[in-house]
Design a protein around this motif. Structure first.
Motif, short mmCIF file in Angstrom:
data_model
loop_
_atom_site.label_atom_id
_atom_site.label_comp_id
_atom_site.label_asym_id
_atom_site.label_seq_id
_atom_site.Cartn_x
_atom_site.Cartn_y
_atom_site.Cartn_z
N ASP A 5 0.53 -1.41 0.33
CA ASP A 5 -0.05 0.72 -0.53
C ASP A 5 1.22 1.53 -0.16
OD1 ASP A 5 -1.91 2.70 0.61
OD2 ASP A 5 -3.02 0.76 2.48
N ARG A 6 0.63 2.38 -0.55
CA ARG A 6 1.46 3.73 -1.05
C ARG A 6 0.97 4.02 -0.02
NH1 ARG A 6 5.71 2.00 -1.32
NH2 ARG A 6 6.06 4.07 -2.13
N ARG A 7 0.04 3.95 1.08
CA ARG A 7 -0.54 5.65 1.80
C ARG A 7 -1.47 4.03 2.59
NH1 ARG A 7 -4.03 10.01 -0.87
NH2 ARG A 7 -4.31 10.68 1.29
N PRO A 8 -0.27 4.14 3.12
CA PRO A 8 -0.56 2.86 4.61
C PRO A 8 -0.90 3.95 5.85
CG PRO A 8 1.65 2.81 4.62
CD PRO A 8 0.99 3.21 3.62
N PRO A 9 -2.02 3.56 6.53
CA PRO A 9 -2.70 3.93 8.25
C PRO A 9 -1.70 3.41 8.73
CG PRO A 9 -3.92 2.07 7.32
CD PRO A 9 -3.00 2.26 5.56
N LEU A 10 -1.95 4.35 9.83
CA LEU A 10 -0.72 4.04 11.51
C LEU A 10 -2.17 3.42 12.01
CD1 LEU A 10 1.17 7.24 12.11
CD2 LEU A 10 2.30 4.68 12.03
N VAL A 267 1.66 -0.40 17.07
CA VAL A 267 1.75 0.83 16.19
C VAL A 267 2.21 -0.33 15.29
CG1 VAL A 267 2.28 3.00 15.20
CG2 VAL A 267 1.86 2.42 17.66
N MET A 268 1.14 -0.32 14.00
CA MET A 268 1.50 -1.24 13.05
C MET A 268 1.09 -0.03 11.46
SD MET A 268 -0.50 -4.26 12.60
CE MET A 268 0.06 -4.24 11.01
N TRP A 269 2.21 0.29 10.99
CA TRP A 269 2.10 0.95 9.82
C TRP A 269 3.15 0.32 8.24
CZ3 TRP A 269 6.51 3.34 6.82
CH2 TRP A 269 5.84 4.65 6.25
N GLU A 279 9.40 5.40 17.08
CA GLU A 279 10.27 4.23 16.71
C GLU A 279 9.59 3.27 14.78
OE1 GLU A 279 10.26 1.80 21.16
OE2 GLU A 279 8.93 0.61 19.11
N ILE A 280 8.25 4.25 14.98
CA ILE A 280 7.67 3.55 13.10
C ILE A 280 8.67 4.72 12.64
CG2 ILE A 280 6.75 3.55 11.49
CD1 ILE A 280 5.77 1.44 12.80
N ALA A 281 8.70 5.86 12.55
CA ALA A 281 10.05 6.27 12.02
C ALA A 281 10.87 6.82 11.84
CB ALA A 281 8.86 8.46 12.29
N GLU A 282 11.46 6.11 13.11
CA GLU A 282 12.83 5.85 13.06
C GLU A 282 13.22 4.41 12.18
OE1 GLU A 282 16.60 4.89 16.23
OE2 GLU A 282 14.36 4.62 16.36
N ALA A 283 12.54 3.12 11.94
CA ALA A 283 12.60 2.34 11.01
C ALA A 283 12.53 2.67 9.98
CB ALA A 283 11.59 1.02 11.79
N ARG A 284 11.95 3.76 9.86
CA ARG A 284 11.57 3.76 8.06
C ARG A 284 12.87 4.63 7.62
NH1 ARG A 284 11.01 7.97 5.03
NH2 ARG A 284 9.35 8.24 3.34
N PRO A 306 10.62 0.92 -2.18
CA PRO A 306 11.13 2.70 -1.36
C PRO A 306 9.62 2.87 -0.12
CG PRO A 306 10.69 2.95 -3.27
CD PRO A 306 10.47 1.49 -3.66
N ALA A 307 10.34 3.26 1.03
CA ALA A 307 9.22 3.12 1.97
C ALA A 307 8.68 4.37 1.01
CB ALA A 307 10.33 3.72 3.40
N PRO A 308 6.66 4.12 1.18
CA PRO A 308 5.85 5.18 1.12
C PRO A 308 6.33 6.58 2.16
CG PRO A 308 4.96 3.38 2.76
CD PRO A 308 6.48 2.63 2.30
#
Length: 322
Positions: A5-10, A267-269, A279-284, A306-308
């Motif tokens: 998904d190119r616009r995955p929700p949190l 939290v899933m994204w 943590e999500i932002a750091e992994a991305r 690439p990460a969305p």
């Protein structure tokens, strides 16, 4: 397995507040999603109405697809954190490569189990010389806090234990069923069972009353606790069951997923399972700049995914159900 998904929700998942503590029959409608160049999947978890079943937090069903003149599954290298991926096939083959050096062809009813832990990257492809049909499921299992920073590892189990009853043959994918235990590594009380039913079967399968369960029909039409399920349909069953009636008029197959309700909030994204949006932002960011955390998938011919972009809105807690 990737969420493309190119616009995955949190999403916030987990917790026990919304777990059905009694038996229920909740039909989950799939959402069609493109996966790679030539595969479309039916996404059943996370769902608008239900986000987890035990520690199972992501379920895609695909096929049967005629890939005779097509490349089949083609998912470029992508990252994962905080989860396990389960590859499960009924027809076709998938070549798994990952950044810890694994290169393994997974065949029907063989378990490909990847524990991402603190971080891993992998790709999935139908081999160039592949069969005509692709049918299977891809699933994620959320890791508890005590295990989510573990070292990444891949397991392949070609021979899995089975359970039988009149008209029923079951393969234990994960966990224990009626005293029979899969060799796959688990980090929470969980079960995954693949069931083949002969025409005219009418049996009762023993369950753990403390587990919540869901049934996913893979092929044919099954009747689960009296509810007819066509291929790609999932029925959430809640908790409190000591057994489950399964019936079919013609040959069919299904998967039974279950486990203790997952108490921790997640939290899933995209392809990450974490505990906070930070943590999500750091992994991305680490995947985008190419730090050693995720490593490199060798022998894959093509660029990585690439990460969305992260959503502009902050995380809003949603719980396990809508």
């Amino acid at each position: 397995m990737s969420d493309l998904d190119r616009r995955p929700p949190l999403r916030e998942c987990g917790g026990r507040d919304d777990v059905a503590a009694r038996p229920v029959r909740e039909l989950l409608a799939p959402r069609l999603v493109a996966l790679g160049e030539s595969t479309r999947v039916r996404r059943l978890l996370p769902n608008l109405g239900r986000r987890m079943v035990g520690a199972w937090c992501f379920v895609d069903h695909y096929g049967p697809d005629d890939i005779t003149a097509l490349p089949g599954m083609q998912v470029p290298p992508h990252p994962h954190t905080g989860l396990q991926t389960v590859s499960w096939l009924h027809a076709g083959e998938v070549l798994h490569r990952d950044s810890v050096g694994s290169e393994q062809l997974v065949r029907p009813r063989e378990l490909g189990l990847m524990t991402a832990g603190r971080g891993i990257a992998h790709s999935e492809q139908s081999p160039a010389d592949h069969g005509p049909t692709l049918l299977g499921a891809q699933l994620w299992v959320a890791l508890p806090d005590a295990s989510r920073a573990t070292a990444p590892v891949f397991e392949h189990h070609a021979d899995l234990p089975t359970v039988t009853a009149p008209g029923l043959h079951g393969t234990v994918i994960l966990g224990t069923v009626d005293g029979t235990t899969s060799p796959g590594t688990t980090h929470t009380p969980i079960v995954g069972l693949d069931l083949s039913l002969a025409a005219g079967t009418d049996v009762r399968l023993p369950l753990e009353p403390d587990f919540e369960y869901a049934a996913l029909t893979m092929s044919g039409t099954t009747h689960v606790d009296g509810v007819a399920l066509d291929p790609g349909s999932m029925l959430y069953l809640g908790c409190g069951r000591s057994d489950l009636r399964l019936r079919t008029d013609s040959a069919a197959s299904l998967m039974l997923l279950g486990g203790e309700p997952f108490e921790e909030h997640l939290v899933m994204w995209w392809n990450f399972v974490a505990r906070t949006g930070a943590e999500i932002a750091e992994a991305r960011a680490e995947w985008t700049v190419g730090t050693p955390r995720f490593g490199t998938v060798h022998n894959y011919d093509g660029p990585a995914l690439p990460a969305p972009p992260l959503p502009s809105t902050p995380l809003k807690p949603r719980g396990r159900t809508r």
